[in-house]
Design a protein around this motif. Structure first.
Motif, PDB file in Angstrom:
ATOM      1  N   LYS A 804      11.465   6.684  -3.124  1.00 22.00           N
ATOM      2  CA  LYS A 804      11.548   5.625  -1.928  1.00 22.00           C
ATOM      3  C   LYS A 804      10.288   4.523  -2.523  1.00 22.00           C
ATOM      4  O   LYS A 804       9.631   5.541  -1.805  1.00 22.00           O
ATOM      5  CB  LYS A 804      11.799   6.594  -0.646  1.00 22.00           C
ATOM      6  N   GLU A 805      10.580   3.307  -1.464  1.00 22.78           N
ATOM      7  CA  GLU A 805       9.949   2.402  -2.073  1.00 22.78           C
ATOM      8  C   GLU A 805       8.484   3.154  -0.580  1.00 22.78           C
ATOM      9  O   GLU A 805       9.563   3.108   0.324  1.00 22.78           O
ATOM     10  CB  GLU A 805      10.147   1.224  -2.099  1.00 22.78           C
ATOM     11  N   PRO A 806       7.611   2.978  -0.848  1.00 21.31           N
ATOM     12  CA  PRO A 806       6.673   3.649   0.457  1.00 21.31           C
ATOM     13  C   PRO A 806       6.575   2.224   0.361  1.00 21.31           C
ATOM     14  O   PRO A 806       6.661   1.240   0.951  1.00 21.31           O
ATOM     15  CB  PRO A 806       5.802   4.547  -0.705  1.00 21.31           C
ATOM     16  N   GLY A 807       6.375   3.200   2.054  1.00 23.23           N
ATOM     17  CA  GLY A 807       5.877   1.945   3.061  1.00 23.23           C
ATOM     18  C   GLY A 807       4.673   1.346   3.011  1.00 23.23           C
ATOM     19  O   GLY A 807       3.382   1.982   2.829  1.00 23.23           O
ATOM     20  N   ILE A 808       4.340   0.131   2.797  1.00 24.26           N
ATOM     21  CA  ILE A 808       2.703  -0.236   3.053  1.00 24.26           C
ATOM     22  C   ILE A 808       2.484  -1.728   3.931  1.00 24.26           C
ATOM     23  O   ILE A 808       2.840  -2.726   3.876  1.00 24.26           O
ATOM     24  CB  ILE A 808       2.481  -0.987   1.308  1.00 24.26           C
ATOM     25  N   SER A 809       1.820  -1.607   4.247  1.00 26.89           N
ATOM     26  CA  SER A 809       0.761  -2.514   5.474  1.00 26.89           C
ATOM     27  C   SER A 809      -0.762  -2.492   4.925  1.00 26.89           C
ATOM     28  O   SER A 809      -1.423  -2.125   4.295  1.00 26.89           O
ATOM     29  CB  SER A 809       1.240  -1.828   6.783  1.00 26.89           C
ATOM     30  N   TRP A 810      -0.497  -4.210   5.362  1.00 27.73           N
ATOM     31  CA  TRP A 810      -1.948  -4.366   5.164  1.00 27.73           C
ATOM     32  C   TRP A 810      -1.954  -5.369   6.114  1.00 27.73           C
ATOM     33  O   TRP A 810      -1.415  -6.012   6.810  1.00 27.73           O
ATOM     34  CB  TRP A 810      -2.050  -5.105   3.790  1.00 27.73           C
ATOM     35  N   LEU A 811      -3.347  -5.663   6.187  1.00 33.62           N
ATOM     36  CA  LEU A 811      -4.141  -7.059   7.350  1.00 33.62           C
ATOM     37  C   LEU A 811      -5.583  -7.517   7.238  1.00 33.62           C
ATOM     38  O   LEU A 811      -6.236  -6.826   5.600  1.00 33.62           O
ATOM     39  CB  LEU A 811      -4.317  -6.492   9.035  1.00 33.62           C
ATOM     40  N   GLU A 812      -5.698  -8.567   7.427  1.00 33.58           N
ATOM     41  CA  GLU A 812      -6.586  -8.905   6.774  1.00 33.58           C
ATOM     42  C   GLU A 812      -8.139  -9.014   7.796  1.00 33.58           C
ATOM     43  O   GLU A 812      -7.878  -9.509   9.142  1.00 33.58           O
ATOM     44  CB  GLU A 812      -6.644 -10.581   6.086  1.00 33.58           C
ATOM     45  N   VAL A 813      -8.851  -8.427   7.064  1.00 29.89           N
ATOM     46  CA  VAL A 813     -10.287  -8.339   8.896  1.00 29.89           C
ATOM     47  C   VAL A 813     -11.906  -8.977   7.725  1.00 29.89           C
ATOM     48  O   VAL A 813     -12.129  -8.153   6.879  1.00 29.89           O
ATOM     49  CB  VAL A 813     -10.886  -6.630   8.735  1.00 29.89           C
ATOM     50  N   LYS A 814     -12.370 -10.019   8.219  1.00 28.53           N
ATOM     51  CA  LYS A 814     -13.658 -10.878   7.391  1.00 28.53           C
ATOM     52  C   LYS A 814     -14.010 -10.736   6.464  1.00 28.53           C
ATOM     53  O   LYS A 814     -14.077 -10.665   5.232  1.00 28.53           O
ATOM     54  CB  LYS A 814     -14.385 -10.094   7.724  1.00 28.53           C
ATOM     55  N   ASP A 815     -12.090 -11.621   5.896  1.00 24.14           N
ATOM     56  CA  ASP A 815     -12.326 -12.345   4.888  1.00 24.14           C
ATOM     57  C   ASP A 815     -11.753 -11.164   3.711  1.00 24.14           C
ATOM     58  O   ASP A 815     -11.806 -11.613   2.090  1.00 24.14           O
ATOM     59  CB  ASP A 815     -13.114 -13.034   3.289  1.00 24.14           C
ATOM     60  N   LYS A 816     -11.468  -9.967   3.740  1.00 28.39           N
ATOM     61  CA  LYS A 816     -10.636  -9.257   2.798  1.00 28.39           C
ATOM     62  C   LYS A 816      -9.356  -7.814   3.648  1.00 28.39           C
ATOM     63  O   LYS A 816      -9.708  -7.516   4.343  1.00 28.39           O
ATOM     64  CB  LYS A 816     -12.485  -7.855   3.200  1.00 28.39           C
TER      65      LYS A 816
END
Length: 940
Positions: A804-816
């Motif tokens: 199963k394709e793993p669920g990945i979440s991401w966000l941007e904080v201070k240009d990273k």
């Protein structure tokens, strides 16, 4: 046979062993008529001829009189009359006079009747230096360098010594033939005979060495001239400019001024040409000042050079102003200003000036036609281009390379490739420029296969190629996505040494990128000796297109570090990278750069801003950017409508679409996909049916797979499964993965096992590599409590090693960018994140939240399932945002899969508890969680 004994000299420049002159291979024999000149009693009917002959008859057969008349014929190049005078000389027994014979040789040489001049020399018992010099000078004046050197060789064998008049002509012949070795031998002879110090010989030596590419010796000889006059300086200037050493020419000019030598009109016109070559308008204006100060502003050579210089390096207005100062413009003046208009893409002006020139009585030449054809090509004026072609045929103009290439280019840009190929096939001699023109024509008209095949033929025949050829072929290769051809052209560039050429490098970067070979493109970029804006743009665009947005942004920082100023296109690519990453803060920084560099009026940058803000979750910013676009085209409207659709503002999207129609903008198939998506996300079934069924009638667009997939997905979500299946069965083409994927999703929502099984079966046949199909099927079985089928699906997944394709979440904080997966503890602030999650869990429970453990398929206890749900990637991302961002700031999270039902429910509680807006972008759309509800209305 006599041979020159040449000695080594004391001067370091001339301490060489000069070899005896070697005979040239060209034959010295000429074909003559049976009688050289036939005496005739019939006089010419030309009044001028009759008057000359009457003078001869009245004046008597004296040598002085014949000398004077022959000199007049030589000056005016009157061949017929001169030959009649020669006939009278023979009649009166004066043809043997050495002085008259010299005049005759000079006359025939200057009038290009070299066979007669040579016959006179061959018949002479004592050929003199003056006659030989006249013959050699005639050859040189007519650019016949080889024949001049043959004559010099024959003269040398006869023991006739050169003088200060012969040496310049012979050295000019060496310049014409680029024969540096022979030039050095002639130089040695001049030194031995003592003529090297003569100013004319010295000046010609300087020119000969320079034109043969030996600028070092040329410069040293120039420095050794004891009394350098303006002619000496002009000779060197001219050579430097002709060899594209324009900066050196300008530096020499300043040196001449410092030495007190007054420049003349030839000096100034040459240096103006140097400024044009350097694209140095500032220096050009200074030379213009010299021109006025010294009173040469009316000199035709200088004024023409000024028009050309301003057209190339300044504004067109300055060139026109200089042109208007010319009292009587000649063909050179007209051609300079017309070519300047073409250079500045003022094609209408160029054509108007061409008509003005004809009205002024100046006839166009090949250069005029070449510029006019470029103007027609730029404006797409195929009929006027045909008229110019007809004019060329009517005047029976000989084939001219530049005009023929101009015709090919004009026909190609007017989409008349049949005519372009006809012109090309009729060319008597085709050089590389002509082949490049026809290959480029095919490429411009999207006949990419023809362009590549033609290049293959040219390569096999050994015609050759240059950087323009390779760049054009690579452009067609990119359009064809022909990676194998790209690799072959790359190999050819390496073999030929062109792999380091900046144009070829940039074309290879673009082609590898468009052929999805980003790693190969990156390797070329790393090996690139000097990365320019085009190279950075190609690489940044490639990274942005293929999901490597972080690499694109890193490369932009490197580009800034090198001091390279971005253009609107690179900013557009960076905005697309930010959009794909949901990097809102980075996107805002690029927006600042667009404002800083004045790119807001650029439509590409404006459209990318709308797209970036929409995909980063700020539809309000997208709307403001949309309103700032000066000329909104279909791309602008489609981006805004699509953004509203993704954010669940279906009705607003439809209002925007109707407004677009009222403003007269015609939709394309992408716009209609966005409209149907807007209806889909908002559950507007009736509106969707209306737009779908009227696509062909209202907009002339046949529904494509994407439109059917949207419509089927909408019907499926709305529970109209039978209608969705009927649409699948009546499609004019086979359903693709998108269609069956929509049906599988609908089956999951409505727990329709039968439909789910059929959709999964079709998807596995079409896209066997995708793991999501089996996962969704297992979810459908689980929702219907068919656990045995769930187990069977899991066994199939295990057997086929499907993960199963793993669920990945991401966000941007201070240009990273911070990335999370389920249960992730690799983050540096993991302890704080999990503490925050536990805290939120308690608060949500008190507010009435109940974990939806039924959606978790793991065979574990309920408490364990609750923990697994709590540690989903999107919840980890939100928890991190709560501890890492300022209170009250919106939280923007992106997920690679559809947001799960439990997380969707949890975020409605969390947003109310923490008083923060949570914006989640999943694979399908945006969810705006605010005040305890979601913008999707739980319909997603």
């Amino acid at each position: 046979m006599k041979r020159l004994m040449l000695h080594s000299l004391q001067d370091p420049l001339l301490q060489r062993i000069y070899l005896p002159f070697k005979p040239l291979t060209l034959s010295t024999h000429f074909a003559f008529p049976a009688k050289l000149i036939q005496t005739s009693t019939t006089l010419s009917r030309d009044p001028h001829s009759s008057s000359l002959l009457s003078l001869i008859q009245n004046g008597g057969p004296t040598s002085i009189f014949y000398s004077r008349i022959l000199s007049q014929c030589t000056a005016s190049k009157i061949v017929g009359e001169g030959m009649e005078i020669h006939a009278h000389m023979i009649r009166f027994g004066l043809s043997g006079d050495p002085n008259l014979r010299t005049h005759l040789v000079n006359f025939y040489s200057k009038c290009r009747c070299f066979e007669y001049a040579r016959k006179l020399l061959d018949e002479s018992t004592e050929p003199d230096l003056v006659s030989w010099s006249a013959l050699i000078s005639g050859y040189v004046q007519n650019k016949l360098g080889v024949q001049a050197l043959l004559a010099f060789h024959d003269m040398h064998l006869l023991g006739v010594k050169s003088n200060e008049f012969t040496f310049p002509s012979v050295l000019k012949a060496c310049s014409i033939t680029k024969d540096l070795n022979l030039g050095k031998q002639v130089h040695g002879t001049a030194v031995v005979t003592g003529f090297e110090s003569d100013v004319f010989v010295a000046n010609t030596l300087v020119v000969m060495y320079a034109k043969c590419g030996d600028f070092g010796d040329s410069s040293r000889l120039f420095d050794e001239i004891p009394q350098r006059d303006v002619v000496s300086w002009n000779a060197l200037f001219s050579c430097y400019v002709q060899s594209n050493f324009c900066r050196e020419a300008v530096e020499l000019f300043m040196k001449m001024i410092m030495s007190g030598i007054r420049p003349n009109e030839f000096t100034l016109s040459t240096i103006i040409n140097a400024c044009a070559g350097l694209v140095d308008g500032s220096q050009g204006k200074k030379i213009h000042g010299f021109l006025i100060k010294l009173g040469y502003e009316s000199d035709p050579f200088s004024t023409n050079a000024l028009v050309d210089m301003y057209a190339k390096v300044g504004g067109l207005e300055e060139a026109i102003s200089a042109f208007k100062e010319i009292a009587q413009p000649d063909i050179v003046s007209w051609n300079a200003i017309i070519a300047g208009c073409v250079h500045h893409e003022e094609y209408k002006w160029a054509l108007k000036l061409t008509m003005d020139m004809k009205r002024s009585g100046v006839c166009p030449n090949m250069f005029t036609f070449s510029s006019a054809l470029k103007a027609c090509a730029g404006l797409g004026l195929k009929e006027l281009g045909r008229q110019l072609h007809s004019s060329l045929i009517k005047i029976d103009a000989k084939s001219d390379l530049f005009v023929d290439v101009g015709l090919i280019d004009m026909y190609s840009k007017c989409e008349l490739m049949k005519d372009a190929k006809t012109v090309h096939s009729l060319m008597p001699k085709k050089n590389l420029i002509a082949w490049n023109a026809i290959i480029s024509g095919h490429s411009q008209n999207e006949e990419d296969i023809e362009a590549v095949l033609l290049f293959a033929d040219v390569y096999k025949e050994g015609i050759g190629f240059n950087r323009n050829t390779l760049s054009t072929v690579l452009k067609s290769t990119a359009s064809l996505h022909a990676i194998k051809v790209c690799e072959q052209v790359h190999a050819i560039s390496m073999k030929s040494g062109l792999q380091s050429d900046v144009y070829v490098i940039n074309s290879l970067l673009d082609t590898y990128s468009k052929c999805s070979q980003v790693k190969d493109a990156a390797k070329i970029f790393e090996e690139c000796p000097v990365g320019d804006l085009v190279a950075f743009t190609s690489m940044i665009t490639a990274y942005a297109q293929y999901g490597e947005g972080e690499e694109a942004l890193k490369l932009y920082l490197e580009m800034q570090g090198k001091g390279i100023t971005p253009d609107p296109f690179v900013c557009s690519s960076l905005l697309n990278a930010c959009a794909n990453l949901s990097a809102y803060e980075q996107g805002k920084q690029i927006h600042v750069h667009i404002l800083k560099f004045g790119f807001m009026s650029d439509v590409f940058a404006g459209n990318s801003l709308v797209n970036m803000y929409a995909k980063c979750g700020s539809i309000d910013d997208a709307g403001r950017s949309f309103l700032e676009i000066a000329e909104r085209g279909i791309v602008s409207w489609s981006a805004m409508i699509g953004g509203l659709a993704q954010h669940g503002h279906g009705e607003q999207a439809l209002k925007m679409f109707n407004k677009m129609l009222k403003e007269g903008v015609h939709p394309n198939h992408i716009t209609l996909v966005s409209v149907l998506c807007a209806c889909n996300h908002a559950g507007l079934v009736t509106e969707a049916r209306k737009y779908f069924e009227s696509m062909k009638e209202s907009f002339g667009i046949e529904p494509m797979q994407e439109h059917y997939a949207c419509m089927i997905d909408l019907l499926g979500r709305a529970g109209k499964l039978e209608e969705a299946m009927e649409l699948v069965n009546t499609m004019p083409f086979q359903a693709n993965g998108s269609v069956w994927g929509a049906l599988l999703g609908a089956a999951r929502i409505h727990k329709n096992v039968e439909l789910g099984q059929r959709a999964a079966e079709m998807l596995l046949a079409l896209e066997p590599e995708k793991s999501g199909t089996l996962v969704l099927l297992a979810n459908i079985y689980a929702s219907a409590s068919q656990w045995e089928n769930v187990a069977n699906v899991r066994r199939v997944m295990k057997y086929n090693k499907v993960k199963k394709e793993p669920g990945i979440s991401w966000l941007e904080v201070k240009d990273k960018v911070h990335t999370f997966i389920v249960g992730d503890r690799s983050h540096s602030r993991s302890k704080e994140i999990y503490t925050k999650l536990d805290e939120l869990s308690d608060l949500m429970s008190k507010a009435g939240y109940v974990p939806m453990v039924e959606i978790d398929l793991h065979d574990v206890e309920r408490s364990e399932k609750e923990k697994l749900l709590l540690h989903h990637s999107e919840k980890l991302a939100v928890a991190f945002a709560l501890i890492a961002t300022p209170p009250g700031a919106p939280i923007r999270v992106k997920k690679n899969l559809r947001v799960c039902v439990d997380c969707h429910t949890a975020f409605k509680f969390i947003c109310k508890i923490v008083s923060r807006e949570i914006i989640v972008r999943d694979i399908n759309r945006f969810h705006h969680f605010k005040d305890g509800s979601c913008s999707c209305g739980d319909y997603w």
